[in-house]
Design a protein around this motif. Sequence first.
Motif, PDB file in Angstrom:
ATOM      1  N   GLU A   6      -2.696  31.410 -40.472  1.00  0.00           N
ATOM      2  CA  GLU A   6      -2.356  31.929 -39.855  1.00  0.00           C
ATOM      3  C   GLU A   6      -2.423  30.988 -38.218  1.00  0.00           C
ATOM      4  O   GLU A   6      -1.122  30.728 -37.458  1.00  0.00           O
ATOM      5  CB  GLU A   6      -1.713  33.002 -39.786  1.00  0.00           C
ATOM      6  CG  GLU A   6      -3.302  34.354 -39.365  1.00  0.00           C
ATOM      7  CD  GLU A   6      -3.459  34.569 -39.938  1.00  0.00           C
ATOM      8  OE1 GLU A   6      -3.903  35.862 -40.364  1.00  0.00           O
ATOM      9  OE2 GLU A   6      -3.659  34.040 -41.044  1.00  0.00           O
ATOM     10  N   GLU A  29      -0.631  35.292 -29.078  1.00  0.00           N
ATOM     11  CA  GLU A  29       0.734  35.318 -30.374  1.00  0.00           C
ATOM     12  C   GLU A  29      -1.038  34.872 -31.461  1.00  0.00           C
ATOM     13  O   GLU A  29      -1.939  35.746 -32.224  1.00  0.00           O
ATOM     14  CB  GLU A  29       1.284  34.097 -31.151  1.00  0.00           C
ATOM     15  CG  GLU A  29       1.531  34.149 -32.413  1.00  0.00           C
ATOM     16  CD  GLU A  29       1.995  33.524 -33.313  1.00  0.00           C
ATOM     17  OE1 GLU A  29       2.453  33.297 -34.610  1.00  0.00           O
ATOM     18  OE2 GLU A  29       3.614  32.984 -31.901  1.00  0.00           O
ATOM     19  N   ILE A  32      -3.370  37.045 -30.800  1.00  0.00           N
ATOM     20  CA  ILE A  32      -4.498  37.881 -31.442  1.00  0.00           C
ATOM     21  C   ILE A  32      -4.087  38.224 -33.239  1.00  0.00           C
ATOM     22  O   ILE A  32      -4.652  39.224 -33.126  1.00  0.00           O
ATOM     23  CB  ILE A  32      -2.435  39.048 -31.140  1.00  0.00           C
ATOM     24  CG1 ILE A  32      -2.520  39.703 -29.429  1.00  0.00           C
ATOM     25  CG2 ILE A  32      -2.356  40.071 -31.877  1.00  0.00           C
ATOM     26  CD1 ILE A  32      -1.520  39.937 -28.945  1.00  0.00           C
ATOM     27  N   GLN A  33      -3.941  36.841 -33.463  1.00  0.00           N
ATOM     28  CA  GLN A  33      -4.780  37.014 -34.689  1.00  0.00           C
ATOM     29  C   GLN A  33      -5.386  37.360 -35.239  1.00  0.00           C
ATOM     30  O   GLN A  33      -5.525  38.541 -36.644  1.00  0.00           O
ATOM     31  CB  GLN A  33      -4.163  35.414 -35.398  1.00  0.00           C
ATOM     32  CG  GLN A  33      -2.413  35.580 -34.802  1.00  0.00           C
ATOM     33  CD  GLN A  33      -2.595  33.592 -35.053  1.00  0.00           C
ATOM     34  OE1 GLN A  33      -3.589  33.127 -35.879  1.00  0.00           O
ATOM     35  NE2 GLN A  33      -1.526  33.110 -35.667  1.00  0.00           N
ATOM     36  N   THR A  36      -5.457  41.329 -35.270  1.00  0.00           N
ATOM     37  CA  THR A  36      -4.664  42.285 -36.599  1.00  0.00           C
ATOM     38  C   THR A  36      -5.293  41.746 -38.097  1.00  0.00           C
ATOM     39  O   THR A  36      -4.792  43.186 -38.267  1.00  0.00           O
ATOM     40  CB  THR A  36      -3.124  41.207 -36.062  1.00  0.00           C
ATOM     41  OG1 THR A  36      -2.912  41.150 -34.664  1.00  0.00           O
ATOM     42  CG2 THR A  36      -2.201  41.666 -37.045  1.00  0.00           C
ATOM     43  N   ARG A  37      -6.266  41.206 -37.619  1.00  0.00           N
ATOM     44  CA  ARG A  37      -6.055  40.574 -39.371  1.00  0.00           C
ATOM     45  C   ARG A  37      -8.032  41.549 -38.922  1.00  0.00           C
ATOM     46  O   ARG A  37      -8.349  42.406 -40.317  1.00  0.00           O
ATOM     47  CB  ARG A  37      -6.361  39.299 -39.510  1.00  0.00           C
ATOM     48  CG  ARG A  37      -7.177  39.332 -40.947  1.00  0.00           C
ATOM     49  CD  ARG A  37      -7.502  37.754 -40.719  1.00  0.00           C
ATOM     50  NE  ARG A  37      -6.514  36.774 -41.895  1.00  0.00           N
ATOM     51  CZ  ARG A  37      -6.925  35.749 -43.080  1.00  0.00           C
ATOM     52  NH1 ARG A  37      -7.398  35.855 -43.453  1.00  0.00           N
ATOM     53  NH2 ARG A  37      -5.225  35.653 -43.385  1.00  0.00           N
ATOM     54  N   SER A  39      -9.247  43.846 -36.996  1.00  0.00           N
ATOM     55  CA  SER A  39      -9.591  44.862 -35.825  1.00  0.00           C
ATOM     56  C   SER A  39     -10.463  45.158 -35.087  1.00  0.00           C
ATOM     57  O   SER A  39     -11.371  45.960 -35.069  1.00  0.00           O
ATOM     58  CB  SER A  39      -9.370  46.181 -36.857  1.00  0.00           C
ATOM     59  OG  SER A  39      -8.580  46.412 -37.551  1.00  0.00           O
ATOM     60  N   THR A 101      -0.926  39.491 -23.868  1.00  0.00           N
ATOM     61  CA  THR A 101      -1.602  39.436 -24.546  1.00  0.00           C
ATOM     62  C   THR A 101      -2.273  41.120 -24.439  1.00  0.00           C
ATOM     63  O   THR A 101      -2.068  41.961 -25.308  1.00  0.00           O
ATOM     64  CB  THR A 101      -2.332  38.709 -24.709  1.00  0.00           C
ATOM     65  OG1 THR A 101      -2.393  37.446 -24.732  1.00  0.00           O
ATOM     66  CG2 THR A 101      -3.843  39.235 -25.633  1.00  0.00           C
ATOM     67  N   GLN A 104       0.292  43.625 -25.385  1.00  0.00           N
ATOM     68  CA  GLN A 104       0.373  43.916 -26.890  1.00  0.00           C
ATOM     69  C   GLN A 104      -0.923  44.521 -27.261  1.00  0.00           C
ATOM     70  O   GLN A 104      -0.973  45.059 -28.297  1.00  0.00           O
ATOM     71  CB  GLN A 104       0.447  42.487 -27.847  1.00  0.00           C
ATOM     72  CG  GLN A 104       1.696  41.854 -27.630  1.00  0.00           C
ATOM     73  CD  GLN A 104       1.842  40.378 -27.936  1.00  0.00           C
ATOM     74  OE1 GLN A 104       1.668  40.351 -29.217  1.00  0.00           O
ATOM     75  NE2 GLN A 104       1.824  39.728 -27.608  1.00  0.00           N
ATOM     76  N   LEU A 105      -1.955  44.588 -26.890  1.00  0.00           N
ATOM     77  CA  LEU A 105      -3.572  45.390 -26.947  1.00  0.00           C
ATOM     78  C   LEU A 105      -3.722  46.503 -27.230  1.00  0.00           C
ATOM     79  O   LEU A 105      -3.107  47.208 -25.467  1.00  0.00           O
ATOM     80  CB  LEU A 105      -4.567  44.233 -26.205  1.00  0.00           C
ATOM     81  CG  LEU A 105      -4.726  43.035 -27.214  1.00  0.00           C
ATOM     82  CD1 LEU A 105      -5.802  42.309 -25.779  1.00  0.00           C
ATOM     83  CD2 LEU A 105      -5.284  42.791 -28.366  1.00  0.00           C
ATOM     84  N   ASN A 106      -4.203  47.196 -27.353  1.00  0.00           N
ATOM     85  CA  ASN A 106      -3.960  48.660 -27.053  1.00  0.00           C
ATOM     86  C   ASN A 106      -5.208  49.000 -26.267  1.00  0.00           C
ATOM     87  O   ASN A 106      -6.221  48.209 -25.608  1.00  0.00           O
ATOM     88  CB  ASN A 106      -4.236  49.820 -28.180  1.00  0.00           C
ATOM     89  CG  ASN A 106      -5.773  49.052 -28.916  1.00  0.00           C
ATOM     90  OD1 ASN A 106      -6.849  49.480 -28.878  1.00  0.00           O
ATOM     91  ND2 ASN A 106      -5.646  49.266 -30.116  1.00  0.00           N
ATOM     92  N   THR A 109      -9.047  48.048 -26.610  1.00  0.00           N
ATOM     93  CA  THR A 109      -9.632  46.437 -27.020  1.00  0.00           C
ATOM     94  C   THR A 109      -9.246  46.056 -25.686  1.00  0.00           C
ATOM     95  O   THR A 109      -8.188  45.765 -24.788  1.00  0.00           O
ATOM     96  CB  THR A 109      -8.271  45.733 -28.359  1.00  0.00           C
ATOM     97  OG1 THR A 109      -8.088  46.618 -29.477  1.00  0.00           O
ATOM     98  CG2 THR A 109      -8.334  44.462 -28.365  1.00  0.00           C
TER      99      THR A 109
END
Length: 170
Positions: A6, A29, A32-33, A36-37, A39, A101, A104-106, A109
């Motif tokens: 990706e 993007e 974060i990849q 996402t993949r 964790s 970023t 989008q992160l919790n 993280t």
Amino acid sequence: GRYLTEYREVRSHQPDFISFCLNPEKASEVTIQPITRFSMDAAIIFSDILLIPWALDRGVHFKSGLGPILKPMELPTDFNQSLIQDITKRLDPVAEAIKKTRYQLNNETSLIGFAGAPWTVITYMAEGKSSRDFTKARKWAWQNPKLMDILMESLILATVEFLTMQAEAG
């Protein structure tokens, strides 16, 4: 994450590597990849060690198969020092990528900033490319220690400004 399929897909649509690093949406993007993949518990903002030389107008570009190429410096003072005052303005897209970023992160993280170490940056600026022995930079340190101190202090200041900007962005 640069080995991820990706990532390579996003990268293939970018005009050049510096533009990619300075595109807040794309940099966020690809940061974060891997999260996402896999964790993971931390992300490192997508960037490059040569953004400061780019912001100092050292003609940074990347050649396929060769890596980074810069306009080599003849002397340690062969750069426009006034550009350091505007370093955060020129590198603001990195701050924007961090903000995007972080959003989008919790909260569990972590997000880690990124900059090249001043000595490493000096070696690229002196040689105009990667080097195994840093001949020119080492020669400057031995033959022009006062001029080398000016360059080192300037890059330390630029790096502190850049990293402070990143911390303030998130």
